[in-house]
Structures are given as C-alpha cells and as structure tokens.
Design an enzyme around this catalytic site. Sequence first.
Site, short mmCIF file in Angstrom:
data_model
loop_
_atom_site.label_atom_id
_atom_site.label_comp_id
_atom_site.label_asym_id
_atom_site.label_seq_id
_atom_site.Cartn_x
_atom_site.Cartn_y
_atom_site.Cartn_z
N TYR A 1 -3.47 4.81 8.13
CA TYR A 1 -3.59 4.04 6.89
C TYR A 1 -3.94 2.58 7.17
CZ TYR A 1 -2.58 1.91 2.40
OH TYR A 1 -2.69 1.20 1.22
N ARG B 1 -13.90 6.82 -3.50
CA ARG B 1 -12.97 5.72 -3.17
C ARG B 1 -13.58 4.36 -3.57
NH1 ARG B 1 -7.78 6.65 -1.77
NH2 ARG B 1 -7.86 4.61 -0.79
N GLU C 1 -5.29 14.69 -5.95
CA GLU C 1 -4.89 13.34 -6.38
C GLU C 1 -5.46 13.01 -7.76
OE1 GLU C 1 -6.29 10.52 -3.52
OE2 GLU C 1 -5.10 8.86 -4.33
N TRP D 1 6.08 3.53 -6.77
CA TRP D 1 6.15 4.33 -8.01
C TRP D 1 5.93 5.81 -7.73
CZ3 TRP D 1 2.10 4.20 -12.53
CH2 TRP D 1 0.79 4.27 -12.05
N ASP D 2 5.25 6.13 -6.64
CA ASP D 2 5.15 7.54 -6.23
C ASP D 2 6.56 8.12 -6.09
OD1 ASP D 2 2.72 6.07 -5.13
OD2 ASP D 2 2.10 8.15 -4.83
N GLN E 1 4.70 -2.58 -7.38
CA GLN E 1 4.04 -1.53 -8.18
C GLN E 1 4.80 -1.35 -9.49
OE1 GLN E 1 3.54 2.06 -5.81
NE2 GLN E 1 1.32 1.85 -5.93
N TYR F 1 -12.06 7.55 -8.45
CA TYR F 1 -10.72 6.97 -8.40
C TYR F 1 -10.22 6.57 -9.78
CZ TYR F 1 -7.43 4.99 -4.87
OH TYR F 1 -6.37 4.71 -4.05
N ASP G 1 -5.79 1.11 -8.93
CA ASP G 1 -6.38 0.19 -7.95
C ASP G 1 -7.74 -0.41 -8.28
OD1 ASP G 1 -4.19 1.34 -6.78
OD2 ASP G 1 -5.20 1.96 -4.95
#
Length: 437
Positions: free
Chosen positions: A80, A199, A401, A34-35, A105, A357, A167
Amino acid sequence: MPSLLEQASKVLHNNWKEAFTIPCEGLYPFQWNWDSGFIAIGWAHIDMERAKSEIRSLLKGQWKNGFLPHIVFHNESKTYYPGPEVHAAHLSDQSPDVRTSGITQPPVLGFVLEELYRISEDKEDILSFIDSVYDAVYQNHHYFYTNRDPQNEGLVYICHNWEAGTDNTPVWDFIWSTFEVPDYELDRKDTKLIDASHRPTNKEYQYYIHLIELFKQWKYDDAKIAEGSPFLVQDPLFNSMLIKANESLIALGKLLRKNNKVAQLEQWQEQALQAMNSKLFDENLQGYVYYDLRNERKLSHLSSSSFTPLMAGIPSEERAETMIEHLHRGSFSGENDENFLCASFDPSSEFFNSKKYWRGPVWINLNWIIYRGLKRYGYEELSEKIKEHTIHFMETYGFYEYFEPSKELNKTLDKGYGGNNFSWSAALTIDLLTNKL
Ligand code: GLC
C-alpha cells in the site's frame, strides 16, 4: 454452493487479522476507520466478540485530543502507498504510540455502537462494552466540534479528499483547480494491483500527497490546517454521519446515564441540524451539496452523498420527498429506470464516469446508508429496490469494491470494479440479509 450469507461471512473471516479486519487483501492491507465501523456491523450478526475487537482495535489509534485517524498501521505491509512513513503522524504531539495516518474519515462509530446494541441478544453484555468505549467516541465528537468548526456553525470541515471517504468525486476537481502542486514522485501500488482506469489519476494523487506534505510541515496542527489548507470543505456525507452518530450517542448516553455528555451532544446536534438545512441544502438542485470553506462558495453537484442526510433524519418530510425524486424519477435511476441504484455521482453530469471509483460507480456502504435513510422516511418500495440492487450485485459478481450502474453495460460484464472480497461489501450484505428493520 454456499449461500450468499456464508460467502459473505467467509470474506470477513479471510480478511480478519487477529484483532481487526482489513478492507481488502493487497489493496488495503491495514485497518481503516469507517470500514471498521461497517465491518463491525457485519461481524455483530455472526461473532459479536469480533465486532467488539474491531472497535477496540480502531480506538487504539485514537490521538490524545480525541482525533481518530483514517488508517491504523498495526501491521506491516508493502502493498500500500502511502504507508506510515509518508503520513508521519508522529510529527504531531497528539499522536499515539501506534502508527497511524494524520487525517480522519466519516465518523460512523457512534451509530455503529447503537447498531451493535440493537443486534445483540445479550443487552447487558453489549451495554457494558458500549460503556467501556463510549467516552472515547464522545471525545472524537468533542474533537470535531472544537477543532473542525472554526466559525462555530455546527458544521465540521474536512481538509483532505481521503477524509471524505469519497476519494476522487468530481467535486474535488473544483478544489484542485484552485492551486498548483509540485511533481511528487509517486510509488503507487494500487494501479499495479487492479485496472488503473478504475482508479484516480497520478495527477490527482499529486494533490493528495501535496496536502499530506503541507500537514506534515504544520505537524498536523489543526489551527494551522484551518488557516492554511487549500482544501477545507463542509461535506454533506461527513456531517450526516456525525449527526447520525450524535443521535446514537444521545440515545446510548441516556441508557448509560451520561447526563452531561448527553446535554453537550444535544447542544451540538441542534446547531448541526439547523446548519445542514440552511447551509448545505441547494434550493436549485433540491439536494444537499458541499461547501468550499476556503473559497467561500457552494459546490453544487449531486452525488450519492447528497442523499445521506436521510439516514440522520435531517430533511423535513417535504424536503425528503423532493430530494427522492432524483432517485426514482431523476438522473440517478435514469428516466426509464436504466440504472441500478445508486450511482456515486450524478449520471446526468458531464463529469460522470461509470467505471472510475467515486466518479460514478455504485458503492455498497452508500447504498446501505441510503437504504436506511429511505426506511427512516417510510419509502418502503424504494428502499427495497436499493436493497434488491445491492444483493443483485453480490449474487451476480461477488463482493467487489464498486459496481457499474448502467443496466445495459452490466450485461457485458462478468465482475464488479476495484478490489474483490471487499470487507464492507460483505459485512453490509450480511446486515441487509439478516437485520429486521
Ligand atoms: C478507498 C475508499 C475509502 C475506503 C478505503 C478503504 O480509499 O475510497 O472510502 O475507506 O478505500 O477501503
């Protein structure tokens, strides 16, 4: 000093990797589903060829059954976790040659195509591009309605928190409390790259990894997941994005004379709209909430996802009005307007955490979705307020973000939270600054 538009464009250029854009250097070094949709909207204003390439690259990860993964691992990176070897999507007989994850997503591509059509000055050219990808996007919707709606209700489920896009929203705590997980050895990189207190916790990650391990045992077979996954949720954001994308595919399908597909989409859409309004609306809270399909119960909590049905035209005018009370007089803005819009979780809840987050901070893609929803229902002033707050964050701190909702706490901060130079924050800023609605 370069303008905000120039700065945003620079972020996208820096995150561009030959044929697609990564969300954030280091933290998210691959292509995310979706980004890429939001990023393509940003590119469309400055370089339409890159917008097209973004979408084509994402579709390279599409599975034979129409499923579209949440990450496509076109490139190599060691920054990652969990990477392609953990997801092991090759275990599924549906997976493509390129390495991908095996979860999805929110399906935004349908309406992204319509945005591209609106933005493009060369309608003929963009329509021929849309024609070349339309069937793949349609197949993705077909996948959802045939594999993710076991009771044929018109609502699709998600089976993993990463599928939600939000998330670690506190809503998932109520799912985690229904089962136990072993102690997996985690190889987290995110907490080394940015402040770990912003996070999810390791305990939460144990749950995330456990679900992936289950799906691998079942070779990502949807029927087995529907039968056995302890996480099976009908999410208001996910379904709203699908409904908005249905609407766009119907409009574009008419232009392209895809009559059979349009007829099928209309059928899905009718049932979906009805089900959203009857099943996911909570009369007590006066907002759209989550349904835990595994344990057959509503999860009655307000989050920024609760407002996303506005973008898809789901609530009646009357219902929209009561929902919006939460935003401008209720807990999201605060009784005395003490918060920037829009916190990702209800600020009046005991589970709210303004720094962590999806448990409270403001996210730019959700702001953009809500902004569009408010416009759709004619709430000019409030939509402009969300836009102003969004631009304020970008101008003051940069393209982070996520951001602190409390106006008071913001006075003590000199940056946003999470990753910096984050692509969708930049892309959607470009759209907010450029798009004339
Ligand atoms: C985080 C976000 C998710 C996003 C991804 C890449 O996991 O929660 O929504 O797609 O980062 O930016």
